[in-house]
Design a protein around this motif. Sequence first.
Motif, mmCIF file in Angstrom:
data_model
loop_
_atom_site.group_PDB
_atom_site.id
_atom_site.type_symbol
_atom_site.label_atom_id
_atom_site.label_comp_id
_atom_site.label_asym_id
_atom_site.label_seq_id
_atom_site.Cartn_x
_atom_site.Cartn_y
_atom_site.Cartn_z
ATOM 1 N N LEU A 64 39.777 52.439 59.440
ATOM 2 C CA LEU A 64 38.450 52.005 59.855
ATOM 3 C C LEU A 64 38.374 51.694 61.356
ATOM 4 O O LEU A 64 37.471 52.173 62.052
ATOM 5 N N ALA A 65 39.289 50.907 61.881
ATOM 6 C CA ALA A 65 39.254 50.552 63.307
ATOM 7 C C ALA A 65 39.410 51.789 64.184
ATOM 8 O O ALA A 65 38.704 51.941 65.202
ATOM 9 N N ALA A 66 40.314 52.675 63.797
ATOM 10 C CA ALA A 66 40.517 53.899 64.587
ATOM 11 C C ALA A 66 39.268 54.782 64.551
ATOM 12 O O ALA A 66 38.882 55.364 65.575
ATOM 13 N N PHE A 67 38.635 54.867 63.393
ATOM 14 C CA PHE A 67 37.419 55.677 63.273
ATOM 15 C C PHE A 67 36.307 55.118 64.160
ATOM 16 O O PHE A 67 35.674 55.854 64.914
ATOM 17 N N ILE A 68 36.082 53.823 64.079
ATOM 18 C CA ILE A 68 35.009 53.200 64.878
ATOM 19 C C ILE A 68 35.327 53.338 66.367
ATOM 20 O O ILE A 68 34.439 53.602 67.175
ATOM 21 N N ALA A 69 36.595 53.153 66.742
ATOM 22 C CA ALA A 69 36.985 53.314 68.148
ATOM 23 C C ALA A 69 36.712 54.743 68.623
ATOM 24 O O ALA A 69 36.240 54.958 69.752
ATOM 25 N N THR A 70 36.971 55.708 67.767
ATOM 26 C CA THR A 70 36.714 57.116 68.110
ATOM 27 C C THR A 70 35.221 57.360 68.301
ATOM 28 O O THR A 70 34.808 58.062 69.234
ATOM 29 N N VAL A 71 34.410 56.776 67.417
ATOM 30 C CA VAL A 71 32.953 56.908 67.550
ATOM 31 C C VAL A 71 32.494 56.291 68.869
ATOM 32 O O VAL A 71 31.696 56.883 69.605
ATOM 33 N N LEU A 72 33.014 55.114 69.190
ATOM 34 C CA LEU A 72 32.630 54.445 70.435
ATOM 35 C C LEU A 72 33.095 55.225 71.655
ATOM 36 O O LEU A 72 32.373 55.317 72.662
ATOM 37 N N ALA A 73 34.288 55.806 71.586
ATOM 38 C CA ALA A 73 34.786 56.625 72.698
ATOM 39 C C ALA A 73 33.916 57.872 72.883
ATOM 40 O O ALA A 73 33.628 58.276 74.019
ATOM 41 N N ALA A 74 33.476 58.441 71.777
ATOM 42 C CA ALA A 74 32.601 59.612 71.845
ATOM 43 C C ALA A 74 31.249 59.258 72.451
ATOM 44 O O ALA A 74 30.571 60.116 73.026
ATOM 45 N N GLN A 75 30.861 57.999 72.368
ATOM 46 C CA GLN A 75 29.602 57.540 72.957
ATOM 47 C C GLN A 75 29.765 57.171 74.436
ATOM 48 O O GLN A 75 28.827 56.723 75.073
ATOM 49 N N GLY A 76 31.003 57.300 74.956
ATOM 50 C CA GLY A 76 31.204 57.102 76.378
ATOM 51 C C GLY A 76 32.000 55.873 76.783
ATOM 52 O O GLY A 76 32.237 55.665 77.974
ATOM 53 N N LEU A 77 32.420 55.056 75.854
ATOM 54 C CA LEU A 77 33.237 53.892 76.218
ATOM 55 C C LEU A 77 34.644 54.346 76.582
ATOM 56 O O LEU A 77 35.152 55.319 76.017
ATOM 57 N N ASP A 78 35.264 53.612 77.511
ATOM 58 C CA ASP A 78 36.658 53.948 77.839
ATOM 59 C C ASP A 78 37.545 53.589 76.643
ATOM 60 O O ASP A 78 37.146 52.819 75.762
ATOM 61 N N ALA B 232 39.130 48.024 71.482
ATOM 62 C CA ALA B 232 38.882 46.597 71.258
ATOM 63 C C ALA B 232 37.622 46.389 70.426
ATOM 64 O O ALA B 232 37.619 45.630 69.444
ATOM 65 N N ASN B 233 36.544 47.071 70.807
ATOM 66 C CA ASN B 233 35.286 46.924 70.060
ATOM 67 C C ASN B 233 35.391 47.508 68.658
ATOM 68 O O ASN B 233 34.840 46.955 67.705
ATOM 69 N N GLY B 234 36.092 48.629 68.520
ATOM 70 C CA GLY B 234 36.285 49.227 67.195
ATOM 71 C C GLY B 234 37.012 48.289 66.260
ATOM 72 O O GLY B 234 36.658 48.161 65.084
ATOM 73 N N SER B 235 38.005 47.600 66.783
ATOM 74 C CA SER B 235 38.750 46.639 65.962
ATOM 75 C C SER B 235 37.867 45.478 65.533
ATOM 76 O O SER B 235 37.946 45.005 64.392
ATOM 77 N N GLN B 236 37.021 45.014 66.435
ATOM 78 C CA GLN B 236 36.128 43.897 66.102
ATOM 79 C C GLN B 236 35.103 44.297 65.042
ATOM 80 O O GLN B 236 34.854 43.552 64.089
#
Length: 186
Positions: A65-79, A85-89
């Motif tokens: 779950l955390a890795a998936f959300i982090a990947t989604v956030l990275a695809a949206q432009g976050l470093d 960090a945000n994906g884990s939260q």
Amino acid sequence: RAIASFAMRASCSATRRCEASCASSQTAKNRETRSAEVMTVAPLARTIFAYTGHSWELYVSRGWLAAFIATVLAAQGLDATTASANGSQWAALMAAFGTPGVFLGGWLSDHLGRTRAAVLATLVSGAVSLVFGFLGAGPWALLIVIGCVYGLVVSADSAVYSTAITELAPAGRLGSAQAMQAFFGF
């Protein structure tokens, strides 16, 4: 004569210890056999294996779950660091919904019955898990809401299986049944 008496007492004492040790070993062996015998109770074995499947789904969902959300956030432009960090939260928030999910499952179990509650929780969590990965390209709010629902339902059947195991275990074998649940489920 004193030496012979001492030798005889020592020999008898050693024999008794050996017999006691052998009896203790045999008792332990019988206990192990009786512990495994709980798996011959078909409804109990099915419940233990259903709990095992539930555990696998729970651990796998929490693992990715955390890795998936982090990947989604990275695809949206976050470093990468911020996305991680945000994906884990966000994943922690979603997983936290498992706490009320356990109580929901217990309540459903008491009102619908163990089997119906387990099937309902399994079907809903299974359906959510099948579509959740496709939500990464959709609206962020939808991903979060469905993720929280997933956190709720993926844990809902935990209480159902644990309660059913206590009800289905043969008299005097509850500890063995729970040991098998822990062995296979964890």
